[in-house]
Design a protein around this motif. Structure first.
Motif, PDB file in Angstrom:
ATOM      1  N   VAL A  74      -3.372  -2.720   7.230  1.00 47.49           N
ATOM      2  CA  VAL A  74      -3.046  -3.964   7.918  1.00 47.49           C
ATOM      3  C   VAL A  74      -1.538  -4.172   7.858  1.00 47.49           C
ATOM      4  O   VAL A  74      -0.966  -4.283   6.762  1.00 47.49           O
ATOM      5  CB  VAL A  74      -3.760  -5.176   7.277  1.00 47.49           C
ATOM      6  CG1 VAL A  74      -3.426  -6.453   8.060  1.00 47.49           C
ATOM      7  CG2 VAL A  74      -5.264  -4.957   7.232  1.00 47.49           C
ATOM      8  N   ASN A  75      -0.896  -4.201   9.017  1.00 49.07           N
ATOM      9  CA  ASN A  75       0.532  -4.521   9.097  1.00 49.07           C
ATOM     10  C   ASN A  75       0.657  -6.038   9.124  1.00 49.07           C
ATOM     11  O   ASN A  75       0.335  -6.680  10.124  1.00 49.07           O
ATOM     12  CB  ASN A  75       1.153  -3.893  10.340  1.00 49.07           C
ATOM     13  CG  ASN A  75       2.667  -4.092  10.396  1.00 49.07           C
ATOM     14  OD1 ASN A  75       3.188  -5.125   9.988  1.00 49.07           O
ATOM     15  ND2 ASN A  75       3.378  -3.107  10.925  1.00 49.07           N
ATOM     16  N   THR A  76       1.129  -6.630   8.031  1.00 42.84           N
ATOM     17  CA  THR A  76       1.150  -8.088   7.911  1.00 42.84           C
ATOM     18  C   THR A  76       2.205  -8.751   8.795  1.00 42.84           C
ATOM     19  O   THR A  76       2.203  -9.968   8.938  1.00 42.84           O
ATOM     20  CB  THR A  76       1.376  -8.503   6.446  1.00 42.84           C
ATOM     21  OG1 THR A  76       2.558  -7.853   5.936  1.00 42.84           O
ATOM     22  CG2 THR A  76       0.178  -8.113   5.588  1.00 42.84           C
ATOM     23  N   LYS A  77       3.096  -7.945   9.382  1.00 38.58           N
ATOM     24  CA  LYS A  77       4.049  -8.503  10.339  1.00 38.58           C
ATOM     25  C   LYS A  77       3.433  -8.648  11.726  1.00 38.58           C
ATOM     26  O   LYS A  77       3.915  -9.416  12.553  1.00 38.58           O
ATOM     27  CB  LYS A  77       5.303  -7.616  10.423  1.00 38.58           C
ATOM     28  CG  LYS A  77       6.246  -7.749   9.236  1.00 38.58           C
ATOM     29  CD  LYS A  77       7.537  -7.000   9.503  1.00 38.58           C
ATOM     30  CE  LYS A  77       8.551  -7.237   8.388  1.00 38.58           C
ATOM     31  NZ  LYS A  77       9.838  -6.522   8.662  1.00 38.58           N
TER      32      LYS A  77
ATOM     33  N   THR B 186       2.294 -13.249   0.491  1.00 38.72           N
ATOM     34  CA  THR B 186       1.361 -12.113   0.518  1.00 38.72           C
ATOM     35  C   THR B 186       0.227 -12.330  -0.480  1.00 38.72           C
ATOM     36  O   THR B 186      -0.951 -12.138  -0.161  1.00 38.72           O
ATOM     37  CB  THR B 186       2.092 -10.791   0.211  1.00 38.72           C
ATOM     38  OG1 THR B 186       3.084 -10.562   1.213  1.00 38.72           O
ATOM     39  CG2 THR B 186       1.116  -9.624   0.196  1.00 38.72           C
ATOM     40  N   ALA B 187       0.563 -12.744  -1.689  1.00 36.32           N
ATOM     41  CA  ALA B 187      -0.463 -13.001  -2.699  1.00 36.32           C
ATOM     42  C   ALA B 187      -1.342 -14.178  -2.308  1.00 36.32           C
ATOM     43  O   ALA B 187      -2.562 -14.145  -2.490  1.00 36.32           O
ATOM     44  CB  ALA B 187       0.197 -13.258  -4.051  1.00 36.32           C
ATOM     45  N   SER B 188      -0.717 -15.221  -1.747  1.00 31.07           N
ATOM     46  CA  SER B 188      -1.492 -16.405  -1.339  1.00 31.07           C
ATOM     47  C   SER B 188      -2.504 -16.039  -0.263  1.00 31.07           C
ATOM     48  O   SER B 188      -3.662 -16.487  -0.296  1.00 31.07           O
ATOM     49  CB  SER B 188      -0.545 -17.497  -0.830  1.00 31.07           C
ATOM     50  OG  SER B 188       0.379 -17.870  -1.836  1.00 31.07           O
ATOM     51  N   ASP B 189      -2.082 -15.222   0.705  1.00 28.02           N
ATOM     52  CA  ASP B 189      -2.997 -14.789   1.773  1.00 28.02           C
ATOM     53  C   ASP B 189      -4.061 -13.842   1.234  1.00 28.02           C
ATOM     54  O   ASP B 189      -5.227 -13.888   1.659  1.00 28.02           O
ATOM     55  CB  ASP B 189      -2.210 -14.095   2.891  1.00 28.02           C
ATOM     56  CG  ASP B 189      -1.377 -15.073   3.711  1.00 28.02           C
ATOM     57  OD1 ASP B 189      -1.649 -16.288   3.634  1.00 28.02           O
ATOM     58  OD2 ASP B 189      -0.463 -14.623   4.414  1.00 28.02           O
ATOM     59  N   ALA B 190      -3.667 -12.986   0.302  1.00 25.39           N
ATOM     60  CA  ALA B 190      -4.621 -12.017  -0.253  1.00 25.39           C
ATOM     61  C   ALA B 190      -5.747 -12.723  -0.993  1.00 25.39           C
ATOM     62  O   ALA B 190      -6.899 -12.276  -0.952  1.00 25.39           O
ATOM     63  CB  ALA B 190      -3.900 -11.037  -1.173  1.00 25.39           C
TER      64      ALA B 190
ATOM     65  N   GLY C 104      -5.201  -1.601   2.790  1.00 30.89           N
ATOM     66  CA  GLY C 104      -3.832  -1.692   2.287  1.00 30.89           C
ATOM     67  C   GLY C 104      -2.930  -2.457   3.224  1.00 30.89           C
ATOM     68  O   GLY C 104      -3.028  -2.309   4.446  1.00 30.89           O
ATOM     69  N   THR C 105      -2.050  -3.288   2.655  1.00 35.99           N
ATOM     70  CA  THR C 105      -1.081  -4.005   3.483  1.00 35.99           C
ATOM     71  C   THR C 105       0.232  -3.237   3.535  1.00 35.99           C
ATOM     72  O   THR C 105       0.673  -2.643   2.541  1.00 35.99           O
ATOM     73  CB  THR C 105      -0.801  -5.424   2.945  1.00 35.99           C
ATOM     74  OG1 THR C 105      -0.072  -5.341   1.716  1.00 35.99           O
ATOM     75  CG2 THR C 105      -2.096  -6.189   2.734  1.00 35.99           C
TER      76      THR C 105
ATOM     77  N   ALA D 214       0.809  -1.230   0.000  1.00 37.49           N
ATOM     78  CA  ALA D 214       0.000   0.000   0.000  1.00 37.49           C
ATOM     79  C   ALA D 214       0.834   1.267   0.000  1.00 37.49           C
ATOM     80  O   ALA D 214       0.348   2.330  -0.374  1.00 37.49           O
ATOM     81  CB  ALA D 214      -0.938  -0.001   1.206  1.00 37.49           C
ATOM     82  N   GLY D 215       2.097   1.173   0.408  1.00 35.81           N
ATOM     83  CA  GLY D 215       2.940   2.359   0.451  1.00 35.81           C
ATOM     84  C   GLY D 215       3.577   2.723  -0.868  1.00 35.81           C
ATOM     85  O   GLY D 215       4.268   3.741  -0.965  1.00 35.81           O
TER      86      GLY D 215
END
Length: 325
Positions: free
Chosen positions: A187-190, A218-222, A167-168, A146-147
């Motif tokens: 969402v901070n995925t860490k 990241t793509a798999s989780d998305a 946004g991640t 997202a950044g």
């Protein structure tokens, strides 16, 4: 003239070189452009590593877009010299470059050089991808990375359209900026489990669309965050890792995964559609409804420093190469 080239495939900071070259002469249908500024985009760096949709013919120039002044005309070109244009070509990190006349977009005086330099790759991609997604007001879209400059544009466009954005990120140093742009949730995925947070935000329904640029886990989780009948649009693999997708999930939720490459999209749509996108993007940029900030500019001689800066996390704007700085 000074120009940036590479003769071997590899990491840009290892392979890019600044050399002196003869002034190029335009052929039929071409113009020579005196380059004012050119951004460093992820696609530029992927190209140098032979990880992009087109292969470099070595030795090759680098950089795909920019803004400059039409300096000389090739046979059959009817436009005049002295016009400031946004353009695409291979080798825009240079004092002068040749471009096909069909790639030129005259830019109004109200558009600064810094903005005009970034007119094509990110704004066109963001606008076109949202059109492709079919997202409607009130629906949710998930943006990985997202950044990034691209995601920041999508966030602004979605705010104008009434589309909800998640946004991640991996760090929270850009949270305030993303919120100011209009993002709905971060969402901070860490620190957080993406699927749980998206489920909570969307009242268990999931998102209508994912715009995915990271790849790997990241793509798999998305993908798991998509609502029934949802679509994931892949436009990058920043991690250089291929994702793994659950076939059962795709079957029983009737999910769609498709790629997006602006080059092919521009070839596929008709000239009227291309003109409409250009006009709409320029109008939004001139009116300040979407913004494309610049964090720093570098001369050609410092291309390796510029590339290193462009790869730093937490940037608040694009890195530009300015040949005459």
């Amino acid at each position: 003239m000074q120009t940036v080239t590479f003769s071997t495939i590899g990491k840009p900071t290892d392979t890019l070189q600044v050399v002196d070259a003869a002034l190029p002469e335009p052929g039929p249908g071409e113009v020579r452009i005196k380059v004012i500024a050119s951004p460093i985009n992820p696609s530029d760096l992927m190209f140098v590593q032979n990880l992009y949709g087109i292969q470099p013919e070595l030795p090759s120039g680098a950089g795909f877009e920019g803004v400059g002044i039409v300096d000389a005309l090739g046979e059959g070109v009817t436009m005049r010299t002295g016009i400031r244009v946004s353009f695409t070509a291979i080798g825009t990190w240079s004092e002068y470059v040749l471009a096909n006349q069909r790639s030129l977009i005259p830019v109004p005086d109200t558009l600064s050089d810094e903005v005009a330099a970034q007119l094509f790759v990110n704004p066109f991609s963001a606008y076109a991808m949202l059109e492709e997604s079919g997202l409607q007001p009130g629906q949710w879209v998930l943006l990985t990375a997202a950044g990034s400059s691209f995601s920041k544009l999508v966030i602004q466009l979605c705010k104008l359209k009434g589309i909800q954005t998640i946004g991640t990120v991996r760090h929270n140093d850009l949270d305030a900026e993303l919120k100011a742009l209009g993002i709905t949730a971060i969402v901070n995925t860490k620190k957080e489990k993406l699927t749980n947070r998206v489920k909570a935000l969307t009242e268990g329904k999931g998102v209508t669309c994912v715009l995915e640029a990271v790849g790997g886990n990241t793509a798999s989780d998305a993908l798991k965050c998509l609502a029934k009948g949802g679509t994931m649009i892949l436009y990058g693999v920043l991690s250089l890792q291929n994702p793994s997708f659950n076939a059962g999930l795709m079957i029983f939720r009737e999910l769609t995964i498709k790629g997006f490459w602006l080059t092919d999209w521009m070839r596929r749509v008709d000239s009227q559609t291309r003109q409409n996108v250009a006009r709409n993007v320029i109008t939004l940029l001139v009116g300040g409804q979407i913004q494309v900030p610049v964090e720093a500019t570098y001369p050609i001689s410092e291309i390796k420093k510029a590339v290193e800066h462009s790869e730093q996390p937490g940037r608040r704007g694009k890195i530009l190469v300015k040949p005459n700085q």
